[in-house]
Design an enzyme around this catalytic site. Structure first.
Site, PDB file in Angstrom:
ATOM      1  N   ASP A   4     -12.104  -6.129  21.252  1.00 43.01           N
ATOM      2  CA  ASP A   4     -11.230  -6.356  22.241  1.00 43.01           C
ATOM      3  C   ASP A   4     -11.824  -6.035  23.479  1.00 43.01           C
ATOM      4  OD1 ASP A   4      -8.794  -6.245  23.846  1.00 43.01           O
ATOM      5  OD2 ASP A   4      -8.587  -4.086  23.391  1.00 43.01           O
ATOM      6  N   CYS A  51       1.003  -1.106  -0.148  1.00 34.49           N
ATOM      7  CA  CYS A  51      -0.043  -0.209  -0.058  1.00 34.49           C
ATOM      8  C   CYS A  51       0.879   1.255   0.034  1.00 34.49           C
ATOM      9  CB  CYS A  51      -0.930   0.030   1.264  1.00 34.49           C
ATOM     10  SG  CYS A  51      -2.399   0.749   1.166  1.00 34.49           S
ATOM     11  N   HIS A  52       0.457   2.129  -0.873  1.00 35.99           N
ATOM     12  CA  HIS A  52       1.006   3.558  -0.632  1.00 35.99           C
ATOM     13  C   HIS A  52       0.810   4.268   0.604  1.00 35.99           C
ATOM     14  CE1 HIS A  52       1.071   2.519  -4.946  1.00 35.99           C
ATOM     15  NE2 HIS A  52       2.308   3.292  -5.154  1.00 35.99           N
ATOM     16  N   GLU A  95      -7.734   2.643   3.046  1.00 33.33           N
ATOM     17  CA  GLU A  95      -7.847   3.298   4.456  1.00 33.33           C
ATOM     18  C   GLU A  95      -9.331   3.016   5.099  1.00 33.33           C
ATOM     19  OE1 GLU A  95      -6.036   4.281   1.859  1.00 33.33           O
ATOM     20  OE2 GLU A  95      -3.987   4.334   2.805  1.00 33.33           O
TER      21      GLU A  95
END
Lengths: 155, 155, 155, 155, 155, 155
Positions: free
Chosen positions: D125, D75-76, D111
């Site tokens: 979590d 990924c960039h 993203e």
């Protein structure tokens, strides 16, 4: 008096704690962010909604504590057993107190101080559009236990 | 007064700066770390050697500025064009001033404030073995230019 | 029922595990990424070359497991003793199973779940130019041992 | 059909986007975390306090979006102009929708997908102590604009 | 001969060290950066000032050692007990030697080698404006103790 | 001759590139890792399986290039447009060549050199159980274009 973080050539090193034993260590640090009264009011009013300024700062400060080893050049990486932050909102400032615990060979005060600093910076970031004169101050260690010697500021 | 970092449900967001244009932005922030006189002396004496406390703090602060986006929850990641830190050693404290520059859609003040904070925390870390009563304080924005409005503390 | 991640003021904290003892812990998690049949074919054909989609995803998932503490806000940083990922390629999806092990005071299930998630996202990234309708799903804990209580999904 | 992420030796590369021009890009992704009804109730009840599960997940997801380049191997790294996450709480699941914007040479869908994944993992979590059978699923791209071609799932 | 970093399907894994016991481990690595004589002179002359090239490289190398687990794909994250770097300036090259110590289940040689590599790259970065023909070379393990077997290069 | 990375007090700074214009920049760097012939054989044999040593090193090197700004103290953070790594396996060493491209105000050579270094370290890590005498060497810039002046080693 010598600084243990420097080797015999005067260059920085990560102090060798390999011969120390692991102990249960706790540190508490505190500081504040001073702001205009109307900024305080805005933070408080936002506070009745979900996701307010202080809960973002809470998350920022706790995640910041976990990054301490990566931020502070000569700091050891340690395993954090627990971390908590408490805010007290005064008329002109927000007090931030962080308590962090580890079982390790070296102390946890940098983690507590970093948690306070990052929480204050996170508040600053969210309020800076309405107040450019905020001041972060009085960040200090309140107490620590479990190291070579205990410490308490004795306030 | 509203905080732009919260969406219409009251939850935090990263403010949308997509419609802003890129400008040349500079921010200067300042703060200090207060310490015992003999700690100041030790820092100064170490200062004549290579790799002294302040040059480690210089590196810590500049690397900290680059991590600002990762530390401050709602902060944008931006490209830093340049960063510099200057220390002034007083009899009872070390002043830290950071100047950071970017060409971007959003400001650089958090990077300058983070550089000051991390530099102070780095000094704290290296001196904490000999002084447990240091205080980090008075961290504030001194001036910024290049955004929607300029700001100067007017000291 | 209370969530242990919140303090008595209702704010998030990193749960204190300082009084727990270190145990040998293993967790296995699983999930899949669903894709068009011709995307599966392309992945499979690429698979005969060195450096195929799945070996990149393998590395991504394992490195992702190591970053879990930095991604999940209230997650403890722990030392990972070992991590492995296995892929099973079906006609319309790729199953991803991760097994992670630690010797620590708190569990390893988040690391296994993060490994699966990041491996799936890595596959998505490499295939998205040819398939925009992929779906990542069914990510869950299969079993864990070594904590306060063992768990098995009993599939 | 070829995968652009592999060079002529079949090894992974970061695709060269140097000749593409910068455009204003937006991506929206969505997914859910399925949980027991009483877990949903606990999340909801916690939700009336400050610092609830969803505001921690909001911060986790937005910070996760900023780390996408570091998580996904090929990924960039890009500059994120803005990011927001919205939750919809159903009787048996919490829907997570992320919208991310950039001005860049390459897309922003990873993203958005990473923001959804990390927000779901963060919820997992905080609830895992009371529910070990939660499932993260249906993570997909809803729409994107501003790239070579627009995409909409057409739900 | 088999590489332990690959599972029975031939894919990479993080080797399982869960059954190994913790031991006190030390590793020393060394390498150099070769440069033009006048570049060496500039580094040396800068060396009489505070904050010289080598003290920045010292900090870079030590902080790099702490990031080893995040850089090297299959490397375990470990707790570093101490780290130090020493430079020897020759007429045409600067020798870099790093010594790192841990108490752990797996070795510390990658941390020592990474410290040397990052210190050399840091020197390169600061000198590249005046010398584009520098060469980083001869990076190797000199000795290690505390693992399954000790090793010494026997120079 | 002065080093631009130091301010007028002799302390390190991140050089100000704010007045430079963005250009299309490419850098190529190369180096090798020398190893015993039987280690080379093991790498080659592993190479016929999926997920071999070199494809892990490929991913490590490319991800390392993206972390350059965080590793090298005074390095600018830049946006990488593309990155690729090629390996050439000789009888006694593996050559690693990295090509990285950016559109930015400052160069990309540190990213190429870091990619080569991290790829070599990744190979070292996976082979160190069978060969403790490997040497990483001859890491240098081969050519760069797009900056103030082009450079080619002229081999």
């Amino acid at each position: 008096m010598n600084l243990t973080h420097f080797n015999d050539k005067g260059r920085a090193r990560m102090v060798d704690v390999g011969d120390k034993s692991q102990t249960d260590r706790v540190a508490v640090a505190r500081g504040y962010i001073l702001m205009a009264e109307k900024t305080i009011e805005t933070v408080k009013n936002g506070g009745i909604k979900k996701g307010d300024v202080l809960s973002v700062a809470q998350v920022g400060g706790i995640m910041g504590a976990k990054k301490t080893w990566d931020l502070i050049p000569m700091c050891h990486n340690i395993l954090i057993d627990g971390a908590d932050i408490n805010f007290t909102v005064d008329s002109d400032r927000i007090w931030v107190e962080a308590k962090v615990r580890t079982t390790g060979k070296t102390g946890i005060e940098m983690e507590a101080l970093t948690a306070v600093s990052v929480a204050c910076l996170s508040i600053y970031d969210m309020c800076k559009a309405i107040d450019k004169k905020m001041i972060i101050g009085d960040i200090k260690l309140i107490r620590k236990t479990g190291g070579k010697s205990d410490f308490s500021l004795g306030e």
